[in-house]
Design an enzyme around this catalytic site. Structure first.
Site, PDB file in Angstrom:
ATOM      1  N   SER A  46     -11.059   1.217   3.605  1.00 26.30           N
ATOM      2  CA  SER A  46     -10.328   0.989   4.853  1.00 26.30           C
ATOM      3  C   SER A  46      -9.604   2.269   5.262  1.00 26.30           C
ATOM      4  CB  SER A  46      -9.313  -0.140   4.677  1.00 26.30           C
ATOM      5  OG  SER A  46      -9.966  -1.359   4.417  1.00 26.30           O
ATOM      6  N   GLU A  62      -4.638   4.812   6.049  1.00 25.22           N
ATOM      7  CA  GLU A  62      -4.576   4.420   4.643  1.00 25.22           C
ATOM      8  C   GLU A  62      -5.230   5.487   3.771  1.00 25.22           C
ATOM      9  OE1 GLU A  62      -5.910   0.681   1.786  1.00 25.22           O
ATOM     10  OE2 GLU A  62      -5.420   0.331   3.875  1.00 25.22           O
ATOM     11  N   ARG A 115       0.818  -1.214   0.000  1.00 18.26           N
ATOM     12  CA  ARG A 115       0.000   0.000   0.000  1.00 18.26           C
ATOM     13  C   ARG A 115       0.855   1.268   0.000  1.00 18.26           C
ATOM     14  NH1 ARG A 115      -2.180  -3.913  -0.746  1.00 18.26           N
ATOM     15  NH2 ARG A 115      -4.074  -4.773   0.159  1.00 18.26           N
TER      16      ARG A 115
END
Length: 318
Positions: A233, A310, A182
């Site tokens: 998320s 995130e 990520r």
């Protein structure tokens, strides 16, 4: 909080854009461009349709000394309630297209919508990208965050990334780009504009591909808040493992901190999946940020783990 842009700067910018024939819109509520449906009014949204127009728009920004930010699909973003101290760049035109280059190679524009794009490519009989059909947003944003799920990541498929940096269009292989879970150098430096990618896929069995698409869609629908306005998320999984080798998930730490269902204004930590914050009414960016800070604080106090966001913040959020 920074002061709003002056009317004279905005007026001069619009004149320059009109002269260069670069599409733009005025007084745009950015919330409608995000999956959270949160965000105030930006004075100008510029929508270049080619690399040349992107370069010309950047030249206009520099000449006018106007701050700017680039906005994609808005699926992993919390936008400021007052985005009035900068203008917004949002790719359009050819950047919304993808094409087959043959032999499983596809050229995909940064402004393509990931969910239908990768579903359509998969349904042409190519396998490996099915997981991307469950990730909302635009391809450019997926590149920046190395989007992934169900064991796959976008950089597993990428052959090259085309991007603009310091007024130069560059093409780089994955080995020449810092990337990981990520994360990419684009996320850290924020000095590049993703223009497109080329990916390579293998031919597969169409029946098996359709089954894989359905399985991933069903898994997503069963594990995430249904028909709720969110940005996906909120926190990255911390990469911490139990003694049995299983990974501890961010949602577990949030749940253990007693925050499932917590409400602030129009925002709520989802009762269905507490690594999601949902807009249950007229949530503001400040409402969401309050819950983000609450999670960071309480999870650390109860578990000793420092979670990392995130979702990205777009503009000043007090």
């Amino acid at each position: 909080m920074s002061l709003a842009l002056s009317e004279s700067k905005i007026r001069n910018l619009k004149q320059s854009l009109e002269s260069s024939k670069i599409p733009f819109r005025s007084e745009v509520r950015l919330g409608v461009l995000s999956s959270f449906k949160i965000g105030g009014i930006c004075p100008v949204v510029i929508e270049p349709e080619s690399s040349e127009q992107v370069l010309e728009a950047l030249h206009n920004f520099h000449k006018s000394e106007i701050p700017w930010k680039i906005l994609g699909g808005g699926s992993n973003l919390l936008i400021s309630d007052h985005p009035d101290n900068f203008v917004t760049l949002r790719l359009s035109g050819k950047f919304k297209e993808y094409e087959s280059k043959g032999d499983g190679r596809f050229r995909i524009g940064a402004a393509t919508n990931t969910t239908p794009t990768f579903r359509q490519i998969s349904q042409l009989g190519f396998t490996g990208a099915e997981f991307l059909s469950t990730i909302p947003g635009w391809t450019g944003g997926a590149v920046i965050q190395n989007a992934g799920c169900y064991g796959g990541e976008l950089f597993d498929l990428i052959q090259s990334v085309e991007f603009l940096r310091e007024d130069e269009v560059l093409v780089r292989k994955p080995s020449e780009i810092q990337h990981g879970y990520r994360h990419t150098e684009f996320l850290k430096e924020k000095n590049s504009i993703i223009l497109g990618i080329e990916i390579l896929l293998k031919e597969g069995n169409l029946e098996e591909i359709e089954e894989s698409l359905k399985d991933k869609r069903d898994r997503r629908n069963s594990s995430q808040p249904e028909n709720k306005k969110s940005a996906g998320s909120v926190f990255k999984n911390p990469k911490i493992f139990r003694e049995d080798g299983k990974e501890i998930k961010a949602w577990e730490l949030i749940d253990q901190a007693g925050l499932r269902g917590e409400i602030r204004g129009g925002a709520q930590i989802s009762p269905e999946h507490c690594n999601f914050i949902v807009n249950v009414g007229t949530a503001t960016a400040s409402d969401v940020n309050y819950l983000v800070e609450l999670v960071l604080d309480k999870v650390f106090k109860t578990s000793g783990v420092r979670l990392n966001r995130e979702i990205e913040y777009f503009g000043d959020i007090p």
